[in-house]
Design a protein around this motif. Structure first.
Motif, PDB file in Angstrom:
ATOM      1  N   LEU A   7      46.017  30.866  33.159  1.00 14.97           N
ATOM      2  CA  LEU A   7      46.477  31.001  34.543  1.00 14.97           C
ATOM      3  C   LEU A   7      47.082  32.384  34.767  1.00 14.97           C
ATOM      4  O   LEU A   7      46.850  33.016  35.814  1.00 14.97           O
ATOM      5  CB  LEU A   7      47.500  29.915  34.874  1.00 14.97           C
ATOM      6  N   ILE A   8      47.840  32.858  33.801  1.00 14.64           N
ATOM      7  CA  ILE A   8      48.445  34.192  33.902  1.00 14.64           C
ATOM      8  C   ILE A   8      47.354  35.256  33.920  1.00 14.64           C
ATOM      9  O   ILE A   8      47.411  36.224  34.695  1.00 14.64           O
ATOM     10  CB  ILE A   8      49.426  34.432  32.739  1.00 14.64           C
ATOM     11  N   GLN A   9      46.342  35.083  33.067  1.00 14.56           N
ATOM     12  CA  GLN A   9      45.235  36.038  33.039  1.00 14.56           C
ATOM     13  C   GLN A   9      44.494  36.059  34.371  1.00 14.56           C
ATOM     14  O   GLN A   9      44.132  37.127  34.868  1.00 14.56           O
ATOM     15  CB  GLN A   9      44.270  35.678  31.910  1.00 14.56           C
ATOM     16  N   ALA A  10      44.274  34.868  34.963  1.00 14.76           N
ATOM     17  CA  ALA A  10      43.596  34.787  36.257  1.00 14.76           C
ATOM     18  C   ALA A  10      44.435  35.447  37.343  1.00 14.76           C
ATOM     19  O   ALA A  10      43.908  36.144  38.225  1.00 14.76           O
ATOM     20  CB  ALA A  10      43.320  33.323  36.611  1.00 14.76           C
ATOM     21  N   LEU A 145      33.451  31.914  40.201  1.00 16.60           N
ATOM     22  CA  LEU A 145      32.776  30.832  39.480  1.00 16.60           C
ATOM     23  C   LEU A 145      33.228  30.765  38.020  1.00 16.60           C
ATOM     24  O   LEU A 145      33.356  29.673  37.454  1.00 16.60           O
ATOM     25  CB  LEU A 145      31.259  31.006  39.565  1.00 16.60           C
ATOM     26  N   GLN A 146      33.477  31.916  37.429  1.00 17.15           N
ATOM     27  CA  GLN A 146      34.000  31.910  36.060  1.00 17.15           C
ATOM     28  C   GLN A 146      35.339  31.178  36.016  1.00 17.15           C
ATOM     29  O   GLN A 146      35.587  30.352  35.134  1.00 17.15           O
ATOM     30  CB  GLN A 146      34.170  33.338  35.545  1.00 17.15           C
ATOM     31  N   GLU A 147      36.214  31.488  36.986  1.00 16.18           N
ATOM     32  CA  GLU A 147      37.519  30.834  37.019  1.00 16.18           C
ATOM     33  C   GLU A 147      37.374  29.349  37.344  1.00 16.18           C
ATOM     34  O   GLU A 147      38.122  28.513  36.819  1.00 16.18           O
ATOM     35  CB  GLU A 147      38.422  31.510  38.061  1.00 16.18           C
ATOM     36  N   LEU A 160      45.671  33.642  44.360  1.00 15.94           N
ATOM     37  CA  LEU A 160      47.068  33.989  44.590  1.00 15.94           C
ATOM     38  C   LEU A 160      47.346  35.425  44.172  1.00 15.94           C
ATOM     39  O   LEU A 160      47.983  36.198  44.913  1.00 15.94           O
ATOM     40  CB  LEU A 160      47.976  33.032  43.819  1.00 15.94           C
ATOM     41  N   GLY A 161      46.879  35.810  42.986  1.00 14.71           N
ATOM     42  CA  GLY A 161      47.072  37.181  42.528  1.00 14.71           C
ATOM     43  C   GLY A 161      46.416  38.187  43.455  1.00 14.71           C
ATOM     44  O   GLY A 161      46.991  39.233  43.770  1.00 14.71           O
TER      45      GLY A 161
END
Length: 218
Positions: A7-10, A145-147, A160-161
């Motif tokens: 989640l942090i990476q995303a 799509l990857q996420e 969000l980021g």
């Protein structure tokens, strides 16, 4: 369940992609500067609302229209295409960093007829910007799509980021423009663009050489 680290990476990925795109002067930045000179710093958040409305529709279309029929082969093609677009985008950022950092964007905004409503400006400068649409249909859709295949929360973290970057940048632009100040010095703008360009290039290459790992989520 998506791990906290993912989640942090995303979130970080979404933020970096957002800042990389925002740093390139385009219709939305020019509109924000022009309207801010008349209506003040509140222009930024209102332009963001219009921009986010368009992106929400695009996100939903990507997920609703693609997830139902994607297979390994299709996801691999999307990853490769997305990787190529991101790599080219990174190269473009690096090559144009010096030129863009010395552009007089305020003068450009003064020459254009701008929508009176900041929200309308956010909608129009996003929906009618072919570069914006092409990005989300190629590289952007590959990332979304990857996420998605990591989980819905990963998608939300990326969005969000991305929106934190968009909102923060637009508020900074509108605040500085309403006060007649430059957001960045030329040297700072140039250095930030080099960093963002390098990031986009490396991430694009990662997509190109790891498409099999991406398609494995399907």
């Amino acid at each position: 369940m998506v791990a906290i680290i993912e989640l942090i990476q995303a979130l970080i990925l979404g933020f970096t992609v957002g800042i990389s795109a925002a740093l390139i002067p385009g219709p939305m930045m020019i509109a924000t500067i022009g309207i801010s000179m008349r209506k003040g710093w509140r222009t930024g958040p209102l332009v963001f609302i219009g921009h986010a409305m368009v992106e929400t529709v695009i996100f939903l279309l990507i997920l609703a229209g693609a997830v139902s029929f994607l297979g390994n082969s299709a996801m691999s093609y999307i990853s490769v295409l997305g990787g190529i677009i991101m790599a080219l985008f990174g190269i473009m950022l690096i090559k144009s960093a010096k030129k863009i950092s010395v552009m007089d964007i305020s003068a450009s905004s003064a020459k254009k007829e701008l929508p009176s409503s900041p929200v309308s400006a956010g909608i129009l400068t996003s929906a009618l910007n072919p570069t914006f649409v092409a990005w989300w249909l190629t590289a952007g859709s590959a990332i979304i799509l990857q996420e998605y295949f990591l989980g819905v929360f990963a998608v939300l973290a990326f969005i969000l980021g991305h929106w934190i970057a968009d909102l923060g940048f637009l508020v900074a632009v509108s605040s500085s423009s309403s006060r007649g100040k430059e957001l960045f010095s030329q040297s700072t703008h140039e250095k930030v663009m080099y960093v963002c360009g390098a990031f986009m290039l490396l991430f694009g290459l990662w997509f190109l050489f790891n498409y099999d790992n991406v398609s494995a989520f399907v």
